[in-house]
Motif scaffolding. Sequence first.
Motif, PDB file in Angstrom:
ATOM      1  N   LYS A  51     -10.287   2.661 -41.051  1.00 38.54           N
ATOM      2  CA  LYS A  51     -10.172   1.246 -41.399  1.00 38.54           C
ATOM      3  C   LYS A  51      -9.405   1.110 -42.705  1.00 38.54           C
ATOM      4  CE  LYS A  51     -12.983  -2.751 -42.552  1.00 38.54           C
ATOM      5  NZ  LYS A  51     -14.341  -3.290 -42.634  1.00 38.54           N
TER       6      LYS A  51
ATOM      7  N   PRO B 295     -26.437  -3.989 -40.819  1.00 41.08           N
ATOM      8  CA  PRO B 295     -25.445  -3.369 -41.715  1.00 41.08           C
ATOM      9  C   PRO B 295     -24.223  -2.884 -40.937  1.00 41.08           C
ATOM     10  CG  PRO B 295     -27.294  -1.879 -41.354  1.00 41.08           C
ATOM     11  CD  PRO B 295     -27.650  -3.190 -40.695  1.00 41.08           C
ATOM     12  N   LYS B 296     -23.137  -2.687 -41.662  1.00 46.65           N
ATOM     13  CA  LYS B 296     -21.915  -2.175 -41.044  1.00 46.65           C
ATOM     14  C   LYS B 296     -22.070  -0.684 -40.772  1.00 46.65           C
ATOM     15  CE  LYS B 296     -18.921  -5.728 -42.715  1.00 46.65           C
ATOM     16  NZ  LYS B 296     -17.551  -6.068 -42.967  1.00 46.65           N
TER      17      LYS B 296
ATOM     18  N   ASP C  76     -20.567   3.373 -40.243  1.00 46.27           N
ATOM     19  CA  ASP C  76     -19.609   4.344 -40.773  1.00 46.27           C
ATOM     20  C   ASP C  76     -18.561   4.706 -39.735  1.00 46.27           C
ATOM     21  OD1 ASP C  76     -20.805   4.654 -43.336  1.00 46.27           O
ATOM     22  OD2 ASP C  76     -22.315   5.973 -42.444  1.00 46.27           O
TER      23      ASP C  76
ATOM     24  N   GLN D 263     -14.197  -5.107 -38.246  1.00 48.89           N
ATOM     25  CA  GLN D 263     -15.139  -6.001 -38.938  1.00 48.89           C
ATOM     26  C   GLN D 263     -16.544  -5.405 -38.999  1.00 48.89           C
ATOM     27  OE1 GLN D 263     -15.047  -9.824 -37.035  1.00 48.89           O
ATOM     28  NE2 GLN D 263     -12.954 -10.244 -37.692  1.00 48.89           N
ATOM     29  N   HIS D 264     -16.878  -4.556 -38.049  1.00 57.11           N
ATOM     30  CA  HIS D 264     -18.214  -3.969 -37.987  1.00 57.11           C
ATOM     31  C   HIS D 264     -18.307  -2.611 -38.684  1.00 57.11           C
ATOM     32  CE1 HIS D 264     -18.604  -7.116 -34.959  1.00 57.11           C
ATOM     33  NE2 HIS D 264     -19.897  -7.046 -35.185  1.00 57.11           N
ATOM     34  N   LEU D 265     -17.183  -2.151 -39.251  1.00 60.40           N
ATOM     35  CA  LEU D 265     -17.161  -0.867 -39.959  1.00 60.40           C
ATOM     36  C   LEU D 265     -17.149  -1.089 -41.462  1.00 60.40           C
ATOM     37  CD1 LEU D 265     -14.519   1.173 -37.908  1.00 60.40           C
ATOM     38  CD2 LEU D 265     -17.004   1.447 -37.877  1.00 60.40           C
ATOM     39  N   ARG D 266     -17.763  -0.154 -42.166  1.00 64.57           N
ATOM     40  CA  ARG D 266     -17.667  -0.160 -43.624  1.00 64.57           C
ATOM     41  C   ARG D 266     -16.236   0.164 -44.044  1.00 64.57           C
ATOM     42  NH1 ARG D 266     -22.945   3.048 -43.557  1.00 64.57           N
ATOM     43  NH2 ARG D 266     -24.484   1.431 -43.950  1.00 64.57           N
ATOM     44  N   SER D 267     -15.957  -0.053 -45.302  1.00 68.03           N
ATOM     45  CA  SER D 267     -14.660   0.302 -45.861  1.00 68.03           C
ATOM     46  C   SER D 267     -14.401   1.790 -45.597  1.00 68.03           C
ATOM     47  CB  SER D 267     -14.688   0.046 -47.366  1.00 68.03           C
ATOM     48  OG  SER D 267     -13.413  -0.123 -47.853  1.00 68.03           O
ATOM     49  N   ASP D 268     -13.228   2.141 -45.166  1.00 71.53           N
ATOM     50  CA  ASP D 268     -12.857   3.515 -44.803  1.00 71.53           C
ATOM     51  C   ASP D 268     -13.617   4.046 -43.585  1.00 71.53           C
ATOM     52  OD1 ASP D 268     -10.881   3.821 -46.725  1.00 71.53           O
ATOM     53  OD2 ASP D 268     -12.266   4.625 -48.215  1.00 71.53           O
ATOM     54  N   GLY D 269     -14.226   3.154 -42.789  1.00 73.91           N
ATOM     55  CA  GLY D 269     -14.922   3.576 -41.574  1.00 73.91           C
ATOM     56  C   GLY D 269     -13.960   4.204 -40.583  1.00 73.91           C
TER      57      GLY D 269
END
Length: 161
Positions: A159, A9-10, A12, A39-45
Amino acid sequence: MAGFKIKGPKFDGAYCTVDTFRHLLTNVEAVCHLQNVAQHLRSDGIYVLGLHLLPRQGIKDKIHRWKGSRGNLTVYSNIDVIDVSSRQRKETLRYTLRVGRQKYQSIYKLHTYTLGQFQKLLGKAGCFEIINVCDLNYDLNQPLKLSPNSEEAVFILRKVM
């Protein structure tokens, strides 16, 4: 640092706080790194990125020293700035570590960034926005006011892609 892959999973958040980012010796490598982290972070990471900036007035402290002891063991660390080329955007450091009677020495070449160059790089990467900046005390309640003379900064990036 520019092409890693992590399965699963991505995340935080991610961090790189000890100036390691400057080991990426070209803007192309740095942009690839930023995009790969994104690319390895969730949205708004969040990506916490610490680095030394090249201030307009030049580097003030060309030698950084610290000493630590525990029991009979003492460790000495010296970082000497050997050369800075703002035209080539390269800085050469000599790192010397003495532990007891052993001595280790390494030479590092690092990429330099003025504040403006770093901000331009973030724009080129197109994946992060600066949401806060602090000094090396990491106190987010006391944001760092950036200027062309800023030397050390920890950027809190979010992000955006």
